[in-house]
Write a protein that holds these residues in place. Structure first.
Motif, PDB file in Angstrom:
ATOM      1  N   MET A 202       0.828  -1.216   0.000  1.00  0.00           N
ATOM      2  CA  MET A 202       0.000   0.000   0.000  1.00  0.00           C
ATOM      3  C   MET A 202       0.858   1.261   0.000  1.00  0.00           C
ATOM      4  O   MET A 202       0.536   2.243  -0.666  1.00  0.00           O
ATOM      5  N   PHE A 203       1.968   1.228   0.761  1.00  0.00           N
ATOM      6  CA  PHE A 203       2.850   2.395   0.819  1.00  0.00           C
ATOM      7  C   PHE A 203       3.415   2.716  -0.563  1.00  0.00           C
ATOM      8  O   PHE A 203       3.402   3.872  -0.999  1.00  0.00           O
ATOM      9  N   ILE A 204       3.933   1.683  -1.273  1.00  0.00           N
ATOM     10  CA  ILE A 204       4.511   1.892  -2.602  1.00  0.00           C
ATOM     11  C   ILE A 204       3.447   2.369  -3.577  1.00  0.00           C
ATOM     12  O   ILE A 204       3.690   3.270  -4.401  1.00  0.00           O
ATOM     13  N   LEU A 205       2.249   1.781  -3.487  1.00  0.00           N
ATOM     14  CA  LEU A 205       1.161   2.189  -4.374  1.00  0.00           C
ATOM     15  C   LEU A 205       0.811   3.659  -4.178  1.00  0.00           C
ATOM     16  O   LEU A 205       0.585   4.394  -5.147  1.00  0.00           O
ATOM     17  N   LYS A 206       0.783   4.088  -2.925  1.00  0.00           N
ATOM     18  CA  LYS A 206       0.501   5.495  -2.621  1.00  0.00           C
ATOM     19  C   LYS A 206       1.560   6.402  -3.231  1.00  0.00           C
ATOM     20  O   LYS A 206       1.247   7.462  -3.802  1.00  0.00           O
ATOM     21  N   LYS A 207       2.832   6.004  -3.110  1.00  0.00           N
ATOM     22  CA  LYS A 207       3.919   6.811  -3.646  1.00  0.00           C
ATOM     23  C   LYS A 207       3.879   6.894  -5.168  1.00  0.00           C
ATOM     24  O   LYS A 207       4.301   7.891  -5.751  1.00  0.00           O
ATOM     25  N   ILE A 208       3.359   5.844  -5.811  1.00  0.00           N
ATOM     26  CA  ILE A 208       3.268   5.841  -7.279  1.00  0.00           C
ATOM     27  C   ILE A 208       2.069   6.660  -7.752  1.00  0.00           C
ATOM     28  O   ILE A 208       2.172   7.439  -8.709  1.00  0.00           O
ATOM     29  N   LEU A 209       0.937   6.509  -7.086  1.00  0.00           N
ATOM     30  CA  LEU A 209      -0.293   7.170  -7.525  1.00  0.00           C
ATOM     31  C   LEU A 209      -0.293   8.669  -7.245  1.00  0.00           C
ATOM     32  O   LEU A 209      -0.791   9.448  -8.060  1.00  0.00           O
ATOM     33  N   THR A 210       0.243   9.068  -6.105  1.00  0.00           N
ATOM     34  CA  THR A 210       0.165  10.476  -5.699  1.00  0.00           C
ATOM     35  C   THR A 210       0.700  11.436  -6.754  1.00  0.00           C
ATOM     36  O   THR A 210       0.046  12.449  -7.058  1.00  0.00           O
ATOM     37  N   PRO A 211       1.878  11.199  -7.355  1.00  0.00           N
ATOM     38  CA  PRO A 211       2.368  12.135  -8.375  1.00  0.00           C
ATOM     39  C   PRO A 211       1.440  12.268  -9.576  1.00  0.00           C
ATOM     40  O   PRO A 211       1.460  13.303 -10.266  1.00  0.00           O
ATOM     41  N   PHE A 212       0.621  11.235  -9.850  1.00  0.00           N
ATOM     42  CA  PHE A 212      -0.296  11.291 -10.989  1.00  0.00           C
ATOM     43  C   PHE A 212      -1.647  11.910 -10.628  1.00  0.00           C
ATOM     44  O   PHE A 212      -2.475  12.134 -11.508  1.00  0.00           O
ATOM     45  N   LEU A 213      -1.860  12.193  -9.350  1.00  0.00           N
ATOM     46  CA  LEU A 213      -3.108  12.812  -8.907  1.00  0.00           C
ATOM     47  C   LEU A 213      -2.942  14.289  -8.609  1.00  0.00           C
ATOM     48  O   LEU A 213      -3.923  14.983  -8.310  1.00  0.00           O
ATOM     49  N   MET A 214      -1.700  14.783  -8.678  1.00  0.00           N
ATOM     50  CA  MET A 214      -1.399  16.181  -8.407  1.00  0.00           C
ATOM     51  C   MET A 214      -0.761  16.809  -9.636  1.00  0.00           C
ATOM     52  O   MET A 214      -0.108  16.103 -10.422  1.00  0.00           O
ATOM     53  N   PRO A 215      -0.969  18.114  -9.837  1.00  0.00           N
ATOM     54  CA  PRO A 215      -0.296  18.775 -10.955  1.00  0.00           C
ATOM     55  C   PRO A 215       1.223  18.697 -10.774  1.00  0.00           C
ATOM     56  O   PRO A 215       1.701  18.788  -9.639  1.00  0.00           O
ATOM     57  N   PRO A 216       1.979  18.553 -11.850  1.00  0.00           N
ATOM     58  CA  PRO A 216       1.513  18.428 -13.237  1.00  0.00           C
ATOM     59  C   PRO A 216       1.171  17.001 -13.653  1.00  0.00           C
ATOM     60  O   PRO A 216       0.765  16.757 -14.780  1.00  0.00           O
ATOM     61  N   GLY A 217       1.364  16.036 -12.729  1.00  0.00           N
ATOM     62  CA  GLY A 217       1.163  14.634 -13.074  1.00  0.00           C
ATOM     63  C   GLY A 217      -0.220  14.327 -13.612  1.00  0.00           C
ATOM     64  O   GLY A 217      -0.367  13.549 -14.559  1.00  0.00           O
TER      65      GLY A 217
END
Length: 249
Positions: A1-16
């Motif tokens: 879950m920790f790794i998934l959060k780290k991967i998803l977060t940049p794609f949910l915030m600008p500019p990701g």
């Protein structure tokens, strides 16, 4: 879950999020056989992704920083500290206005040099845009808060850019008899700063602050997730400034 959060977060915030939308829309357009529009969207998304990566921005910044090292034989009779941005109306512990992150790095570096050599500090930074406060008085307040005697801080509050930093700092040095100035600014800005001081026929000892790149810097997988554009924007600004200063002055 920790790794998934780290991967998803940049794609949910600008500019990701915008990078993801561009690439996904490009793929959708491919399925609709709108090849040119799909290719353009994917190309823009990938280009934005590359500019947001620290390995890419560091490559651009390395060309600005690589020529400068921390001086081993530190000597001088005055420190010239160049302004690097302030938030002039921000509430602060001892007044109003605070330095930017890059400026804080310069301030701390100047304080450490001043404590070692016990020499004065010229703070150069005026009003860049009408209605704003000059940088130098705000920076002086922080220098004094960090232990530099008030009488050892000289304010130069007319300069609006780096070439004027050099011009007005030279006037102070000539008036007060300083012959061996130590120039403190961000490592990425030092190339343009040294060029500016050469333009006004002034020799300085460069002391770069806040290196963003260094030899054998390592990158992990997380370095290739979408980040911000600060590094790339800083590099573009400096390269454009170098070109302008070489031909305009």
């Amino acid at each position: 879950m920790f790794i998934l959060k780290k991967i998803l977060t940049p794609f949910l915030m600008p500019p990701g999020i915008f990078i993801g939308l561009l690439i996904c829309s490009g793929i959708w357009l491919f399925f609709r056989k709108r090849w040119k529009a799909g290719f353009l969207n994917c190309l823009i998304g990938i280009f934005m992704w590359l500019l947001s990566l620290s390995p890419v921005s560091d490559t651009m910044l390395r060309g600005l920083e690589s020529d400068f090292k921390i001086p081993k034989n530190l000597h001088g009779d005055v420190i010239i500290l160049l302004g690097g941005g302030v938030t002039d109306k921000a509430p602060d512990l001892t007044g109003v206005g605070a330095p930017s992150g890059d400026m804080l790095e310069r301030i701390v570096t100047a304080v450490r040099i001043q404590k070692r050599l016990n020499i004065p500090v010229i703070v150069s930074g005026g009003v860049v845009f009408k209605g704003k406060a000059a940088e130098a008085p705000i920076v002086k307040r922080f220098l004094v808060d960090l232990g530099v005697p008030s009488e050892r801080v000289i304010i130069e509050d007319k300069a609006r850019d780096t070439i004027e930093n050099a011009k007005y700092s030279k006037e102070i040095c000539e008036k007060d008899g300083y012959k061996n100035p130590i120039l403190v600014t961000s490592a990425y800005h030092m190339k343009r700063a040294v060029l500016s001081f050469k333009k006004v026929d002034m020799d300085v000892l460069p002391f770069p602050a806040g290196f963003r790149t260094w030899e054998n810097k390592r990158y992990g997988w997380e370095s290739y997730l979408p980040g911000g554009f600060d590094g790339s924007a800083t590099a573009f600004r400096e390269y454009l400034g170098l070109i302008f200063y070489k031909f305009a002055y």
